[in-house]
Design a protein around this motif. Structure first.
Motif, short mmCIF file in Angstrom:
data_model
loop_
_atom_site.label_atom_id
_atom_site.label_comp_id
_atom_site.label_asym_id
_atom_site.label_seq_id
_atom_site.Cartn_x
_atom_site.Cartn_y
_atom_site.Cartn_z
N ASN A 128 -21.41 -27.99 25.13
CA ASN A 128 -20.51 -26.90 25.84
C ASN A 128 -20.72 -25.55 25.02
O ASN A 128 -20.00 -24.54 25.22
CB ASN A 128 -19.03 -27.00 26.04
CG ASN A 128 -18.59 -28.26 26.87
OD1 ASN A 128 -18.90 -28.48 28.01
ND2 ASN A 128 -17.82 -29.11 26.27
N THR A 129 -21.61 -25.56 24.16
CA THR A 129 -22.12 -24.40 23.28
C THR A 129 -23.47 -23.97 23.81
O THR A 129 -24.20 -24.84 23.65
CB THR A 129 -21.69 -24.33 21.98
OG1 THR A 129 -22.51 -25.63 21.47
CG2 THR A 129 -20.16 -24.61 21.65
N GLY A 130 -23.54 -22.45 23.71
CA GLY A 130 -25.19 -22.09 23.99
C GLY A 130 -25.82 -21.84 22.86
O GLY A 130 -27.18 -21.75 23.13
N SER A 131 -25.09 -21.50 21.56
CA SER A 131 -26.03 -21.35 20.41
C SER A 131 -25.42 -22.01 18.99
O SER A 131 -24.12 -22.37 19.34
CB SER A 131 -26.16 -19.81 20.36
OG SER A 131 -24.77 -19.36 20.05
N ILE A 132 -26.30 -21.90 18.22
CA ILE A 132 -25.64 -22.48 16.86
C ILE A 132 -24.57 -21.77 16.34
O ILE A 132 -23.43 -22.51 15.88
CB ILE A 132 -26.67 -22.47 15.89
CG1 ILE A 132 -28.05 -23.53 16.17
CG2 ILE A 132 -26.10 -23.14 14.38
CD1 ILE A 132 -27.52 -24.81 16.48
N LYS A 133 -24.69 -20.75 16.46
CA LYS A 133 -23.59 -19.66 16.20
C LYS A 133 -22.12 -20.07 16.88
O LYS A 133 -21.14 -20.14 16.26
CB LYS A 133 -23.75 -18.18 16.21
CG LYS A 133 -22.57 -17.09 15.86
CD LYS A 133 -23.15 -15.93 15.89
CE LYS A 133 -21.99 -14.73 15.47
NZ LYS A 133 -22.51 -13.41 15.75
N GLU A 134 -22.41 -20.17 18.27
CA GLU A 134 -21.08 -20.50 18.90
C GLU A 134 -20.80 -22.00 18.64
O GLU A 134 -19.47 -22.24 18.62
CB GLU A 134 -21.50 -20.40 20.70
CG GLU A 134 -20.42 -20.93 21.54
CD GLU A 134 -20.81 -20.73 22.80
OE1 GLU A 134 -19.90 -21.30 23.58
OE2 GLU A 134 -21.99 -20.36 23.15
N PHE A 135 -21.54 -22.90 18.36
CA PHE A 135 -21.21 -24.33 18.01
C PHE A 135 -20.36 -24.14 16.82
O PHE A 135 -19.48 -24.84 16.43
CB PHE A 135 -22.50 -25.02 17.82
CG PHE A 135 -22.13 -26.59 17.22
CD1 PHE A 135 -21.57 -27.49 17.82
CD2 PHE A 135 -22.78 -26.68 15.93
CE1 PHE A 135 -21.32 -28.65 17.47
CE2 PHE A 135 -22.46 -27.80 15.28
CZ PHE A 135 -21.88 -29.05 16.04
N LEU A 136 -21.00 -23.48 15.60
CA LEU A 136 -20.24 -23.48 14.32
C LEU A 136 -18.79 -22.92 14.42
O LEU A 136 -17.82 -23.32 13.86
CB LEU A 136 -21.04 -22.63 13.35
CG LEU A 136 -22.38 -23.28 13.01
CD1 LEU A 136 -23.22 -22.40 11.98
CD2 LEU A 136 -22.27 -24.60 12.27
N GLY A 137 -18.69 -21.82 15.57
CA GLY A 137 -17.60 -21.28 15.81
C GLY A 137 -16.66 -22.11 16.35
O GLY A 137 -15.25 -22.10 16.00
N ARG A 138 -17.17 -22.93 17.14
CA ARG A 138 -16.39 -23.90 17.91
C ARG A 138 -15.72 -24.90 16.81
O ARG A 138 -14.35 -25.36 16.93
CB ARG A 138 -17.02 -24.66 19.09
CG ARG A 138 -16.44 -25.71 19.87
CD ARG A 138 -15.32 -24.94 20.74
NE ARG A 138 -14.50 -26.00 21.43
CZ ARG A 138 -13.31 -25.59 22.09
NH1 ARG A 138 -12.90 -24.53 22.11
NH2 ARG A 138 -12.81 -26.49 22.75
N LEU A 139 -16.35 -25.48 16.21
CA LEU A 139 -15.99 -26.41 14.91
C LEU A 139 -14.89 -25.84 14.07
O LEU A 139 -13.83 -26.39 13.79
CB LEU A 139 -17.11 -26.82 13.99
CG LEU A 139 -18.11 -27.74 14.48
CD1 LEU A 139 -19.15 -28.15 13.27
CD2 LEU A 139 -17.38 -29.17 14.94
N LYS A 140 -14.88 -24.68 13.83
CA LYS A 140 -13.85 -23.89 12.92
C LYS A 140 -12.68 -23.69 13.73
O LYS A 140 -11.56 -23.77 13.28
CB LYS A 140 -14.51 -22.55 12.49
CG LYS A 140 -15.26 -22.36 11.17
CD LYS A 140 -15.83 -21.06 10.89
CE LYS A 140 -17.01 -21.33 9.84
NZ LYS A 140 -17.16 -20.01 9.56
N TYR A 141 -12.89 -23.44 15.20
CA TYR A 141 -11.87 -23.28 16.08
C TYR A 141 -10.94 -24.29 16.06
O TYR A 141 -9.62 -24.49 16.16
CB TYR A 141 -11.97 -22.77 17.40
CG TYR A 141 -11.41 -22.76 18.43
CD1 TYR A 141 -10.23 -21.67 18.39
CD2 TYR A 141 -11.02 -23.53 19.31
CE1 TYR A 141 -9.07 -21.64 19.35
CE2 TYR A 141 -10.12 -23.34 20.40
CZ TYR A 141 -9.16 -22.52 20.22
OH TYR A 141 -8.09 -22.31 21.32
#
Length: 633
Positions: free
Chosen positions: A508-521
């Protein structure tokens, strides 16, 4: 007494002198019986409240019992009735001994302590093994030390009987114990070992505390460890006015040192003891009680109790068969959206790792949740850290420190000497270009390093889901996990499920940055969830013990996960203890439910066919057509 008790409860409440064991099934009102028995001793028998000691095994339970006593008997509010944890009671004796002998002990359990036990053990591990300890290994070290102390083993006796997957464990244990002893430092387990030693050698303190308490009551007796019971027995002698409330069928903490033998052998220790049965469940529907009663009878190491209820039938227990984990999640979402009542609902599981994908799915579907084990940070799991290291190298091909974490976990046969040499070159040169400059590098190695360089370049252009799959398959991380899982004390499947959950989040994420942000979230909302009052509860069954919910959903009920492969293997060798404890754990999970109980299994995990938990098979064999079965595909 204004409260209406059944005959079994009244017999326990009215017991006065001599040892007694109360075998209380789930939902039998054991805490109510304990506080009414306390009141009965004070009111009817004129026992001084200061002469009664009630011991439980958590601060929360002690506080709850104290509050319930005060609320039930407001006229006794100012009477100092003792409700204490075993550790708090032991610490009182230890402090008095220290004062009398001009000693000063420092407790290293507080995180603010400059020599907190975790910090101390990390340093000792580094000193002995020359490497930093992972969070998982640190937890293993702490739990194993606690087990040794609670079971009253010497380190040598323990290592003869058990295997520990910690390098140089005996040296770590010995150094830790010696350092504490020489510096007057203690941890929670030392409170117990020191106290028992004090009682055995200091006759003044022994007699003082024996005379101080004429009546000792113990809650959750099945959770007592060997050393805890020794302290309790020592203090209660010679009067032996010892009143223990327990349920051997709910003994699920052997890994912490809990010893159900304390309860099973009670009559051998105290031949004159009274044994009371409290078998009526006031919590659950007749459907649930009937299933639980017949299920737990499959165990052999137990008292023969007959769990019953006067509650009505409400809804059959359901076995739900889903094809995949995603189907399992979809079923849960469907139930929550259809029926609501989230604050009265719980999803229970055997292992915390089951909650990672679940949290992602609930949040994406706007289902609020409360997670009991909120201290867990999935971003700290070493598999997650490995994946992040791969991604960091892909996006910064000069980061030798990130590559150092995973160079031996990928293809290419790069060695430590190559890494150390690369560190001597300019950090402005990409890692793989530095490795290619290694003196006299063989042609095959050069070819492999060039391939890795291309692979990491390709990795940098992939979206999160494809990137994790690429790391897993093309960079051979999956092979590394398969070859090393047992060495790290995991099953390969349990590590693969972490990758599955990471891919679920990544999808459900479009970029590595978004993926890393999702993990933190997800870490953030997990921590924040402890303040969520209106969400579904997520919990391991161990953490849910003592709680109750209107609706309970137990998930991931597959062979090898629940029961575990270790307990199955031991059972096949003729050792039944582990499997019987797993069955008790399953029983504890089921008995949390008041009205709705769904047992959910899956057909496929990690793209492989899996078997139903043998506990589900047992239930089907016992009940044949009485269980409601449904496939959710």
């Amino acid at each position: 007494m204004s409260f209406k008790f059944n005959k079994q409860q009244l017999e326990a409440i009215k017991h006065k002198d001599g040892p007694a064991l109360v075998l209380a099934v789930p939902g039998a009102g054991k805490t109510t019986v304990l506080i009414y028995r306390t009141h009965n001793l004070i009111k009817k028998h004129n026992i001084n409240p200061l002469k009664i000691l009630s011991i439980t095994f958590s601060k929360a339970s002690a506080k709850d019992m104290k509050n319930r006593f005060n609320n039930t008997f407001p006229n006794f509010y100012n009477i100092p009735v003792n409700f204490s944890t075993i550790h708090s009671f032991s610490y009182t004796i230890l402090k008095e001994y220290a004062y009398r002998n001009n000693l000063k002990y420092s407790l290293i359990e507080n995180f603010k302590h400059p020599q907190h036990k975790n910090k101390l053990l990390r340093k000792i591990y580094l000193d002995i093994n020359g490497e930093y300890i992972t969070e998982e290994k640190l937890e293993t070290v702490i739990n194993t030390i606690g087990y040794i102390k609670n079971m009253m083993f010497t380190i040598d006796d323990f290592l003869q009987k058990y295997k520990v997957d910690i390098k140089n464990f005996k040296k770590i244990y010995t150094k830790y114990e010696n350092y504490k002893y020489n510096n007057f430092l203690i941890d929670f387990d030392d409170m117990l070992t020191y106290t028992l030693n004090i009682l055995n050698k200091d006759k003044y303190l022994l007699n003082k505390y024996r005379n101080k308490f004429d009546y000792i009551q113990v809650d959750e007796g099945q959770d007592t460890s060997k050393i805890q019971m020794e302290i309790i027995k020592t203090i209660s002698q010679p009067k032996n006015n010892l009143f223990i409330v327990a349920d051997d069928d709910q003994s699920i903490y052997r890994f912490r040192g809990a010893s159900p033998e304390n309860i099973l052998n009670f009559k051998e220790i105290y031949p004159q003891a009274n044994i009371f049965y409290m078998e009526q469940n006031f919590r659950s529907s007749n459907n649930i009680v009937n299933v639980c009663n017949k299920f737990i009878k499959q165990n052999t190491l137990r008292y023969n109790k007959e769990l019953f209820t006067e509650n009505k039938n409400i809804r059959p227990v359901k076995i739900i068969r889903s094809e995949t984990i995603i189907d399992e999640y979809e079923y849960l979402i469907e139930m929550f959206k259809k029926h609501g009542d989230l604050s009265n609902s719980a999803i229970l599981y055997r292992n915390n790792i089951s909650s990672l994908g679940l949290i992602e799915y609930l949040d994406r579907n706007n289902i609020p949740f409360y997670i009991r084990d909120a201290k867990i940070s999935f971003a700290n799991h070493w598999v997650v850290k490995d994946i992040l290291a791969f991604l960091n190298v892909a996006y910064d091909n000069k980061n030798i420190f990130e590559f150092e974490k995973i160079y031996y976990k990928t293809k290419g046969y790069i060695y430590k000497k190559h890494i150390n040499w690369a560190k001597t070159l300019s950090y402005n040169i990409p890692i793989f270009d530095r490795l290619l400059q290694y003196p006299d590098l063989k042609k095959d190695y050069k070819k492999q390093i060039k391939e890795l360089k291309v692979d990491f370049k390709r990795l940098s252009n992939l979206k999160p889901y494809a990137a994790i799959s690429f790391i897993e398959k093309d960079l051979k991380y999956e092979k590394y996990l398969k070859e090393n899982s047992i060495k790290f004390g995991y099953t390969y499947d349990s590590l693969k499920i972490i990758l599955f959950n990471l891919k679920l989040i990544a999808k459900n994420t479009g970029s590595i940055k978004e993926f890393l942000g999702r993990l933190k979230y997800l870490d953030y909302i997990t921590y924040r969830s402890k303040k969520e009052k209106n969400g579904v509860t997520l919990s391991t069954i161990h953490s849910a013990k003592g709680l109750e919910f209107k609706k309970v959903y137990i998930i991931d009920l597959i062979e090898g996960d629940f029961p575990t492969f270790n307990s199955i293997e031991a059972f096949e060798k003729g050792q039944i203890n582990l499997l019987e404890e797993e069955r008790r754990l399953f029983y504890v999970g089921m008995t949390r439910a008041k009205e709705v109980l769904d047992l959910i299994t899956i057909d496929y995990k990690n793209e492989s066919k899996v078997k139903d938990s043998r506990f589900l098979i047992e239930l089907e064999d016992i009940f044949k057509d009485e269980l409601y079965k449904k496939s959710k595909n």
